[in-house]
Design an enzyme around this catalytic site. Structure first.
Site, short mmCIF file in Angstrom:
data_model
loop_
_atom_site.label_atom_id
_atom_site.label_comp_id
_atom_site.label_asym_id
_atom_site.label_seq_id
_atom_site.Cartn_x
_atom_site.Cartn_y
_atom_site.Cartn_z
CG ASP A 169 -0.18 0.20 3.24
OD1 ASP A 169 0.89 -0.40 2.56
OD2 ASP A 169 -0.62 1.11 3.35
CD GLU A 170 -0.84 4.26 3.17
OE1 GLU A 170 -1.89 5.33 4.00
OE2 GLU A 170 -0.03 4.26 4.24
#
Length: 529
Positions: free
Chosen positions: A334-335
């Site tokens: 993620d991210e």
């Protein structure tokens, strides 16, 4: 089914009246004997309840008879260990002779993790096809006994269980909770305490977020600086900490004793500042950044173009897989805002086969669907109700192609989100998440275009940017966690906020007895203290 819901509401009203007459100790006031808890007033809601007949009563002559198998014996000893302090009874666990509590494993007779509880005046029997099912039946029995049974000193009783039969099995195989031990470190004892709380509500996956920008929390022999240096701080600049391999094995064993599978996460290619600070060669420019103690995200990345990156990943996955008996290993994903899309795809194409090489199945946050998820991989969706249609469709397309989904929508089940503006802990980037919002949704119908069959379950993450103690964990988890557990376990037809809020209120004396501090949400008719 409408008649079933009317019955639930009527029983809920009766239970609320009973709760109102129960003291904070979980015992009835002096001179009064509380009626047994109705069989359908537990959390998660059972699949089927047939009330009837006289109640069962636990006495000082009671014995726990188990089938002669390791799983049944362990369930029996666990139950006896729960009951002895508060009842003062000996409660021997035996494999032969008489026994008014009987725990039976009958292979092939029940769905996975399913059980049946039969209660009558002479005997209480829990039957299951597996040790996990038997353990879950014990948790139901635990909730059917007065809340004072949770206390660690002798209580007056009486210890009665309503008569009838509960037949039960889970809706989903994945009923998880994630604990972030990277932003703030939590000791083995603190993790074990949380495991016990999860087990009460039939949670069966403990996802441990072991690495992030602020801390690397697991010892890796082949990269020895990772844990002592990369784990030497945390958000706000505290001392941090890490788990030795012996510590991690202890957590895994303890979780297994409560029938939870540990799913370890090493987040990559982003959220890797602690690793990059520990080893300069993992950075594209060969320069190690300083350790980080803030809460920003998206600024770090492993170097997808360096071969040493994949040597590092191979070593970490190999050592962690060897410590982890469960099926899954979470690779984050993620991210990764500092990783180009091309590099992200290349990274995931090289890393997913490493997980398979060491005998594990991939789990990743739903951004994994921006690459090509490996066969058998699971994507964990953490978007919001308002996440853009294109992103949701990308996840749905991967699901239709065979990628399983675990649902963790941040504005529904992120336990670190504030309840409301006055909540002293937590964050609010996903909005405020009150108790009703965390409960009142259907995982099977949540994402458009996703076949219900590919939804493998739900998970409640608890990120720790603002959490430093077990009391902080409990305040943010309770009372929302039991609702997520119910979404994962109970049939969709049982989901009814009006009935649930009454059953939830009845848990309060149990939490008081267990020493669990919780948020007294105004939506719930809590008993007076």
């Amino acid at each position: 089914m409408r008649q079933h819901h009317r019955t639930l509401r009527l029983l809920g009203a009766l239970l609320l009246a009973a709760v109102a007459g129960t003291s904070a100790t979980g015992a009835a006031p002096a001179g009064r004997t509380a009626a047994p808890t109705p069989l359908d007033q537990v959390i998660p809601a059972p699949v089927s309840v047939e009330p009837g007949g006289a109640p069962y009563r636990l006495t000082d002559r009671s014995r726990i008879r188990v089938t002669d198998s390791r799983g049944a014996r362990e369930a029996g000893e666990y139950l006896a260990g729960l009951l002895r302090p508060s009842t003062g009874y000996r409660l021997p666990v035996v494999t032969g002779g008489g026994g008014d509590i009987r725990l039976r494993i009958v292979k092939g007779a029940f769905p996975a993790e399913g059980y049946r509880l039969d209660s009558g005046p002479k005997r209480l029997t829990i039957s299951a096809g597996t040790p996990a099912g038997l353990f879950h039946g014990v948790q139901t029995l635990r909730q059917l006994l007065p809340a004072a049974v949770e206390r660690d000193s002798r209580q007056p009783g009486p210890w009665t269980v309503a008569g009838g039969t509960v037949t039960d099995a889970p809706r989903y195989a994945w009923r998880g909770a994630m604990l972030d031990v990277s932003r703030h470190f939590f000791t083995v004892a603190q993790v074990e305490r949380y495991i016990d709380q999860l087990a009460l509500y039939k949670i069966n996956k403990l996802h441990l977020h072991l690495s992030d920008d602020q801390g690397w929390r697991i010892a890796i022999d082949s990269w020895p600086r990772l844990a002592p240096y990369g784990g030497s701080t945390q958000v706000g600049g505290g001392p941090g900490g890490f788990y030795t391999k012996a510590d991690y094995r202890r957590i895994v064993r303890y979780a297994a004793s409560r029938h939870l599978e540990v799913v370890p996460e090493i987040d990559m290619p982003g959220h890797t500042n602690a690793a990059l600070a520990s080893y300069a060669e993992l950075n594209c420019d060969g320069v190690a950044p300083p350790l980080y103690t803030g809460i920003e995200v998206g600024f770090s990345s492993l170097c997808a173009g360096k071969d040493i990156t994949y040597d590092f990943v191979d070593d970490v996955v190999r050592e962690l897989a060897a410590l982890t008996p469960g099926r899954y290993l979470h690779i984050g994903g993620d991210e990764a805002h500092s990783t180009s899309h091309a590099d992200y795809v290349r990274f995931m194409e090289r890393v997913q086969p490493v997980v398979a090489k060491y005998g594990k199945s991939v789990v990743g946050w739903h951004q994994l669907t921006g690459a090509t998820p490996a066969p058998g991989a699971l994507a964990q969706y953490w978007g919001l109700d308002g996440t853009g249609a294109a992103e949701k469709e990308r996840v749905a397309a991967a699901a239709r192609a065979g990628t399983g989904l675990v649902l963790s929508p941040a504005d529904r089940v992120y336990l670190d989100m504030k309840y409301d503006a006055s909540t002293p802990l937590g964050l609010s980037w996903a909005g405020y998440v009150d108790v009703r919002r965390s409960y009142d949704w259907d995982p099977g119908a949540y994402l458009p275009g996703v076949p219900a069959s590919v939804v493998k379950g739900v998970e409640a993450p608890l990120w720790s940017e603002t959490l430093l103690t077990s009391a902080h964990i409990e305040y943010m988890a309770f009372p929302r966690l039991p609702g997520v557990a119910e979404l994962g376990w109970s049939p969709a037809a049982t989901h009814d906020w009006d009935g649930y809020r009454v059953r939830l209120a009845a848990q309060a004396p149990r939490w008081d007895a267990l020493g669990i501090g919780y948020h007294r949400a105004p939506q719930v008719p809590w008993p007076a203290r």
